[in-house]
Design an enzyme around this catalytic site. Structure first.
Site, PDB file in Angstrom:
ATOM      1  N   LYS A 164       0.857  -1.187   0.000  1.00 24.02           N
ATOM      2  CA  LYS A 164       0.000   0.000   0.000  1.00 24.02           C
ATOM      3  C   LYS A 164       0.893   1.236   0.000  1.00 24.02           C
ATOM      4  CE  LYS A 164      -4.594   0.830   0.841  1.00 24.02           C
ATOM      5  NZ  LYS A 164      -5.774  -0.016   0.641  1.00 24.02           N
ATOM      6  N   GLY A 210     -21.667   6.095   6.296  1.00 24.50           N
ATOM      7  CA  GLY A 210     -20.890   6.624   5.177  1.00 24.50           C
ATOM      8  C   GLY A 210     -21.538   6.183   3.878  1.00 24.50           C
ATOM      9  N   VAL A 211     -22.002   7.159   3.092  1.00 23.75           N
ATOM     10  CA  VAL A 211     -22.579   6.780   1.795  1.00 23.75           C
ATOM     11  C   VAL A 211     -21.773   7.425   0.667  1.00 23.75           C
ATOM     12  CG1 VAL A 211     -24.937   5.920   2.021  1.00 23.75           C
ATOM     13  CG2 VAL A 211     -24.498   8.322   2.470  1.00 23.75           C
ATOM     14  N   GLY A 212     -20.486   7.065   0.648  1.00 20.38           N
ATOM     15  CA  GLY A 212     -19.568   7.582  -0.368  1.00 20.38           C
ATOM     16  C   GLY A 212     -19.546   6.696  -1.596  1.00 20.38           C
ATOM     17  N   ASN A 213     -18.376   6.602  -2.215  1.00 20.06           N
ATOM     18  CA  ASN A 213     -18.238   5.882  -3.485  1.00 20.06           C
ATOM     19  C   ASN A 213     -18.753   4.452  -3.428  1.00 20.06           C
ATOM     20  OD1 ASN A 213     -17.031   7.891  -5.059  1.00 20.06           O
ATOM     21  ND2 ASN A 213     -15.096   7.585  -4.003  1.00 20.06           N
ATOM     22  N   VAL A 214     -18.331   3.696  -2.424  1.00 21.22           N
ATOM     23  CA  VAL A 214     -18.736   2.288  -2.347  1.00 21.22           C
ATOM     24  C   VAL A 214     -20.188   2.184  -1.886  1.00 21.22           C
ATOM     25  CG1 VAL A 214     -18.354   0.065  -1.220  1.00 21.22           C
ATOM     26  CG2 VAL A 214     -16.391   1.479  -1.864  1.00 21.22           C
ATOM     27  N   ALA A 215     -20.505   2.846  -0.796  1.00 23.86           N
ATOM     28  CA  ALA A 215     -21.805   2.624  -0.167  1.00 23.86           C
ATOM     29  C   ALA A 215     -22.967   3.138  -1.016  1.00 23.86           C
ATOM     30  CB  ALA A 215     -21.833   3.247   1.220  1.00 23.86           C
ATOM     31  N   TYR A 216     -22.709   4.127  -1.866  1.00 20.82           N
ATOM     32  CA  TYR A 216     -23.777   4.582  -2.757  1.00 20.82           C
ATOM     33  C   TYR A 216     -24.244   3.405  -3.627  1.00 20.82           C
ATOM     34  CZ  TYR A 216     -26.089   6.599  -6.768  1.00 20.82           C
ATOM     35  OH  TYR A 216     -26.996   6.850  -7.768  1.00 20.82           O
TER      36      TYR A 216
HETATM   37  N1  LIG Z   1     -13.349   2.256  -2.981  1.00 22.90           N
HETATM   38  C1  LIG Z   1     -13.081   0.960  -2.940  1.00 22.90           C
HETATM   39  O1  LIG Z   1     -13.117   0.261  -3.974  1.00 22.90           O
HETATM   40  C2  LIG Z   1     -12.752   0.303  -1.625  1.00 22.90           C
HETATM   41  C3  LIG Z   1     -12.272  -1.008  -1.627  1.00 22.90           C
HETATM   42  C4  LIG Z   1     -12.043  -1.640  -0.407  1.00 22.90           C
HETATM   43  C5  LIG Z   1     -12.248  -0.947   0.775  1.00 22.90           C
HETATM   44  N2  LIG Z   1     -12.693   0.326   0.741  1.00 22.90           N
HETATM   45  C6  LIG Z   1     -12.925   1.009   2.018  1.00 22.90           C
HETATM   46  O2  LIG Z   1     -14.313   1.357   2.118  1.00 22.90           O
HETATM   47  C7  LIG Z   1     -14.458   2.595   2.816  1.00 22.90           C
HETATM   48  C8  LIG Z   1     -15.205   3.587   1.949  1.00 22.90           C
HETATM   49  O3  LIG Z   1     -14.490   3.786   0.752  1.00 22.90           O
HETATM   50  P1  LIG Z   1     -15.023   4.800  -0.356  1.00 22.90           P
HETATM   51  O4  LIG Z   1     -14.150   4.621  -1.537  1.00 22.90           O
HETATM   52  O5  LIG Z   1     -16.489   4.678  -0.496  1.00 22.90           O
HETATM   53  O6  LIG Z   1     -14.644   6.172   0.334  1.00 22.90           O
HETATM   54  P2  LIG Z   1     -15.435   7.564   0.241  1.00 22.90           P
HETATM   55  O7  LIG Z   1     -14.499   8.577   0.806  1.00 22.90           O
HETATM   56  O8  LIG Z   1     -16.011   7.782  -1.099  1.00 22.90           O
HETATM   57  O9  LIG Z   1     -16.664   7.328   1.237  1.00 22.90           O
HETATM   58  C9  LIG Z   1     -16.570   7.376   2.605  1.00 22.90           C
HETATM   59  C10 LIG Z   1     -17.735   8.215   3.114  1.00 22.90           C
HETATM   60  O10 LIG Z   1     -17.717   8.179   4.529  1.00 22.90           O
HETATM   61  C11 LIG Z   1     -18.034   9.461   5.004  1.00 22.90           C
HETATM   62  N3  LIG Z   1     -17.539   9.596   6.382  1.00 22.90           N
HETATM   63  C12 LIG Z   1     -16.278   9.833   6.817  1.00 22.90           C
HETATM   64  N4  LIG Z   1     -16.245   9.868   8.157  1.00 22.90           N
HETATM   65  C13 LIG Z   1     -17.514   9.639   8.569  1.00 22.90           C
HETATM   66  C14 LIG Z   1     -18.130   9.549   9.844  1.00 22.90           C
HETATM   67  N5  LIG Z   1     -17.428   9.717  10.969  1.00 22.90           N
HETATM   68  N6  LIG Z   1     -19.443   9.282   9.907  1.00 22.90           N
HETATM   69  C15 LIG Z   1     -20.168   9.133   8.780  1.00 22.90           C
HETATM   70  N7  LIG Z   1     -19.645   9.218   7.557  1.00 22.90           N
HETATM   71  C16 LIG Z   1     -18.342   9.468   7.451  1.00 22.90           C
HETATM   72  C17 LIG Z   1     -17.397  10.411   4.017  1.00 22.90           C
HETATM   73  O11 LIG Z   1     -17.989  11.695   4.059  1.00 22.90           O
HETATM   74  C18 LIG Z   1     -17.650   9.681   2.703  1.00 22.90           C
HETATM   75  O12 LIG Z   1     -18.855  10.069   2.086  1.00 22.90           O
HETATM   76  C19 LIG Z   1     -13.024   3.030   3.170  1.00 22.90           C
HETATM   77  O13 LIG Z   1     -12.716   2.551   4.457  1.00 22.90           O
HETATM   78  C20 LIG Z   1     -12.158   2.307   2.151  1.00 22.90           C
HETATM   79  O14 LIG Z   1     -10.844   2.073   2.627  1.00 22.90           O
HETATM   80  C21 LIG Z   1     -12.948   0.979  -0.425  1.00 22.90           C
HETATM   81  C1  LIG Z   2      -6.513  -2.038  -5.183  1.00 25.91           C
HETATM   82  C2  LIG Z   2      -7.578  -1.182  -4.640  1.00 25.91           C
HETATM   83  C3  LIG Z   2      -8.783  -1.255  -5.442  1.00 25.91           C
HETATM   84  C4  LIG Z   2      -7.669  -1.519  -3.230  1.00 25.91           C
HETATM   85  C5  LIG Z   2      -8.746  -0.907  -2.395  1.00 25.91           C
HETATM   86  N1  LIG Z   2      -8.489   0.466  -2.125  1.00 25.91           N
HETATM   87  C6  LIG Z   2      -8.792  -1.759  -1.147  1.00 25.91           C
HETATM   88  O1  LIG Z   2      -8.560  -1.309  -0.057  1.00 25.91           O
HETATM   89  O2  LIG Z   2      -9.079  -2.931  -1.273  1.00 25.91           O
END
Ligand SMILES: NC(=O)c1ccc[n+]([C@@H]2O[C@H](COP(=O)([O-])OP(=O)(O)OC[C@H]3O[C@@H](n4cnc5c(N)ncnc54)[C@H](O)[C@@H]3O)[C@@H](O)[C@H]2O)c1
Ligand SMILES: CC(C)C[C@H](N)C(=O)O
Length: 367
Positions: free
Chosen positions: A80, A180-186
């Protein structure tokens, strides 16, 4: 921190500090373990309070990727990067170009992708300087943003966890609290809504909450209230460390299944929820959809093949539950066991000398 002592304790291979004064790049690349193959793990950009904090995060996240990739059945090790800086203000093209050159210098020992604070556009810039980046734009024949793939994997894993807790994997009518309803959770909410689940959401970003309320009929609560809401499933999808001494006593859910990395503040919190009878889908097993998707690029991206592998997160979560029952241990320990067993088995299977060993990246080079 005594870095070498820490590296020795958890078997880290390599830590690199990279700086470029002109662009302001300050990056730490950690390669944890390459037994299964080159280390693949995303680049996080974050406003760390100190260099120590950034280093600790990079170390923890890199080790997590070793386990995630192993448990997902990928022929990849774990690594990472963290870049110290504000992703809204401090990014520039030169920074990601300089970073790309540092990655290229590792000659394939480390492959990067997106993580919190970095985007497909950033990966496209890195791609100008290195072959060892994934999650780049589909225009380059790549897989693009990994978040929808992660969300689909979490959805599949959540269904497996529901089956374990409720006897059926249907999420229809289930009340699911999403933090958290960001990129993944949406995208996760979309799958859940389509299956007829009732959503309760929170986020510190009001626009993200409003979108989930409008599109999925979700009920919104304040960020501090999400832990204690009456629900069947709690889905942590923001940042790590949120299963802790303060939040555990508030939890009403029977299942914890979400995308956030490093959900347990400390291992003992995994023991606590186990004793409470909560079914916990270990974070790095359920959230592997993104890395499975980007890893497919190394074979020449095929969406159908990637999605098939992501569907199997359901089976991977079931395997974890089976190991937990077999060995009478909490699920977070069972997940570690599953990953460690695969690494050890492959270490033995691949131990004999080979003049020109085949390597996942040789396929990419051959194209
Ligand atoms: N994007 C991926 O493909 C991926 C893959 C594996 C793991 N993850 C993990 O999933 C999680 C979310 O990733 P993402 O890409 O959706 O990120 P993101 O930043 O798009 O979404 C996270 C959301 O959480 C909100 N947030 C932050 N602190 C908060 C709190 N205290 N209370 C409520 N909401 C809060 C943010 O405002 C944001 O909207 C992260 O922990 C990331 O490491 C993501
Ligand atoms: C390789 C990435 C898509 C990894 C992702 N950020 C994860 O924590 O799994």
């Amino acid at each position: 921190m005594e870095l070498f002592k820490y590296m020795e304790t958890y078997d880290y291979e390599q830590v690199l500090f990279c700086q470029d004064k002109e662009s302001g790049l300050k990056a730490i690349i950690v390669i944890h373990d390459t037994t299964l193959g080159p280390a693949l793990g995303g680049t996080r950009m974050w406003m760390y309070n100190s260099e120590e904090e950034a280093l600790e995060d990079a170390l923890r996240l890199a080790r997590g990727m070793t386990y995630k990739n192993a448990a997902a059945g990928l022929n990849l090790g774990g690594g990472k990067t963290v870049i110290i800086g504000d992703p809204r203000k401090d990014k520039n093209e030169a920074m990601f170009r300089a970073f790309g050159r540092f990655i290229q210098g590792l000659n394939g020992r480390y492959i990067t992708a997106e993580d919190v604070g970095t985007t497909v556009a950033d990966m496209d810039i890195i791609y100008q300087e290195t072959d060892y980046v994934t999650g780049i734009s589909p225009e380059f024949g790549s897989s693009g943003n990994p978040s929808p793939a992660t969300a689909y994997g979490v959805y599949r894993g959540m269904k497996a966890a529901a089956k374990e807790a409720f006897g059926s994997d249907s999420l229809e009518g289930k009340v699911i609290a999403v933090q958290g309803v960001g990129n993944v959770a949406y995208h996760l909410c979309r799958h859940l809504h389509e299956e007829g689940a009732k959503l309760i959401v929170t986020d510190i970003n009001k626009e993200a909450v409003a979108r989930a309320v409008e599109e999925f009929g979700a009920k919104a609560v304040d960020p501090n209230d999400i832990y204690g809401v009456e629900c069947d499933i709690f889905a942590p999808c923001a940042l790590g460390g949120i299963i802790n001494d303060q939040t555990i006593p508030q939890l009403k859910a029977k299942v914890i299944a979400g995308s956030a990395n490093n959900q347990l503040k400390e291992p003992r919190h995994g023991d606590m929820i186990h004793e409470m009878g909560i079914v916990y889908a270990p974070d790095y097993v359920i959230n592997a959809g993104g890395v499975i998707n980007v890893a497919d690029e190394l074979y020449g991206y095929n969406r159908e093949r990637a999605m098939k592998k992501i569907e199997q997160i359901y089976d991977n979560i079931e395997k974890v539950f089976a190991i937990a029952k077999r060995d009478n241990i909490p699920t977070y320990v069972a997940a570690d066991r599953m990953a460690e067993e695969r690494i050890e088995t492959m270490r033995k299977a691949r131990s004999q000398f080979l003049q020109n060993g085949h390597h996942i990246l040789s396929r990419r080079r051959a194209r």
